[in-house]
Design a protein around this motif. Structure first.
Motif, mmCIF file in Angstrom:
data_model
loop_
_atom_site.group_PDB
_atom_site.id
_atom_site.type_symbol
_atom_site.label_atom_id
_atom_site.label_comp_id
_atom_site.label_asym_id
_atom_site.label_seq_id
_atom_site.Cartn_x
_atom_site.Cartn_y
_atom_site.Cartn_z
ATOM 1 N N ARG A 172 39.090 62.008 -13.641
ATOM 2 C CA ARG A 172 38.319 63.152 -14.130
ATOM 3 C C ARG A 172 38.973 64.509 -13.832
ATOM 4 O O ARG A 172 38.359 65.553 -14.021
ATOM 5 N N GLY A 173 40.220 64.486 -13.356
ATOM 6 C CA GLY A 173 40.936 65.738 -13.106
ATOM 7 C C GLY A 173 40.579 66.395 -11.792
ATOM 8 O O GLY A 173 40.767 67.597 -11.639
ATOM 9 N N ASP A 174 40.091 65.603 -10.855
ATOM 10 C CA ASP A 174 39.621 66.167 -9.588
ATOM 11 C C ASP A 174 40.297 65.557 -8.366
ATOM 12 O O ASP A 174 39.686 65.397 -7.321
ATOM 13 N N GLY A 175 41.579 65.255 -8.494
ATOM 14 C CA GLY A 175 42.309 64.666 -7.370
ATOM 15 C C GLY A 175 42.540 65.674 -6.263
ATOM 16 O O GLY A 175 42.409 66.886 -6.462
ATOM 17 N N PRO A 176 42.907 65.204 -5.084
ATOM 18 C CA PRO A 176 43.109 66.101 -3.942
ATOM 19 C C PRO A 176 44.232 67.121 -4.143
ATOM 20 O O PRO A 176 44.221 68.179 -3.512
ATOM 21 N N MET A 177 45.168 66.869 -5.033
ATOM 22 C CA MET A 177 46.267 67.812 -5.266
ATOM 23 C C MET A 177 45.845 69.009 -6.115
ATOM 24 O O MET A 177 46.582 70.001 -6.180
ATOM 25 N N THR A 178 44.681 68.961 -6.735
ATOM 26 C CA THR A 178 44.278 70.071 -7.607
ATOM 27 C C THR A 178 44.208 71.394 -6.865
ATOM 28 O O THR A 178 44.412 72.444 -7.473
ATOM 29 N N GLU A 179 43.955 71.334 -5.582
ATOM 30 C CA GLU A 179 43.855 72.569 -4.793
ATOM 31 C C GLU A 179 45.180 73.307 -4.692
ATOM 32 O O GLU A 179 45.201 74.518 -4.514
#
Length: 130
Positions: A42-49
């Motif tokens: 859903r595009g919400d992985g931990p790397m998004t930050e």
């Protein structure tokens, strides 16, 4: 009971192959893609930050109609010309190449030759569409 399972498997080998491909794709997605795209794609992985680009929700790839098999494979393996010249997503073609070749079909029925791991990822992504 076992005989019934065996008969069902033999009667529908394509479905069994598809299920195995989806299962393989789920594992590959978790290992290679979930850090950015999230466990459920859903595009919400931990790397998004820490990324400077928006990560797409891959469960919505079929929103416009049919699932875009070729476009998805091209994004993963680098056939997409934008990615091959340095896009936001890493090109995974070299990681997933080799081994058995696989065929997947576009929404129009056109066969695409790719590697089995990429075909598995495409199958899993198709299976998680909203």
């Amino acid at each position: 009971m076992r005989l019934a399972i065996l008969i069902a498997f033999l009667a529908c080998p394509a479905a069994a192959q598809d299920a195995a491909r989806v299962s393989e794709g789920a594992g590959l997605f978790q290992d290679f893609c979930a850090a950015c795209h999230g466990v459920e794609a859903r595009g919400d992985g931990p790397m998004t930050e820490v990324l400077s680009v928006e990560i797409p929700d891959l469960t919505r790839l079929s929103t416009g109609g049919a699932f875009p098999h070729f476009d998805v494979a091209a994004k993963i393996d680098g056939r997409d010309p934008v990615l091959s010249h340095g896009g936001a997503m890493p090109v995974w073609g070299s990681v997933f190449e080799g081994g058995e070749s696989a065929f997947i079909r576009t929404e129009s029925g056109q066969p695409i030759v790719t590697s089995e791991p990429i075909a598995a990822l495409v199958a899993w992504l198709e299976s998680v569409q909203d």
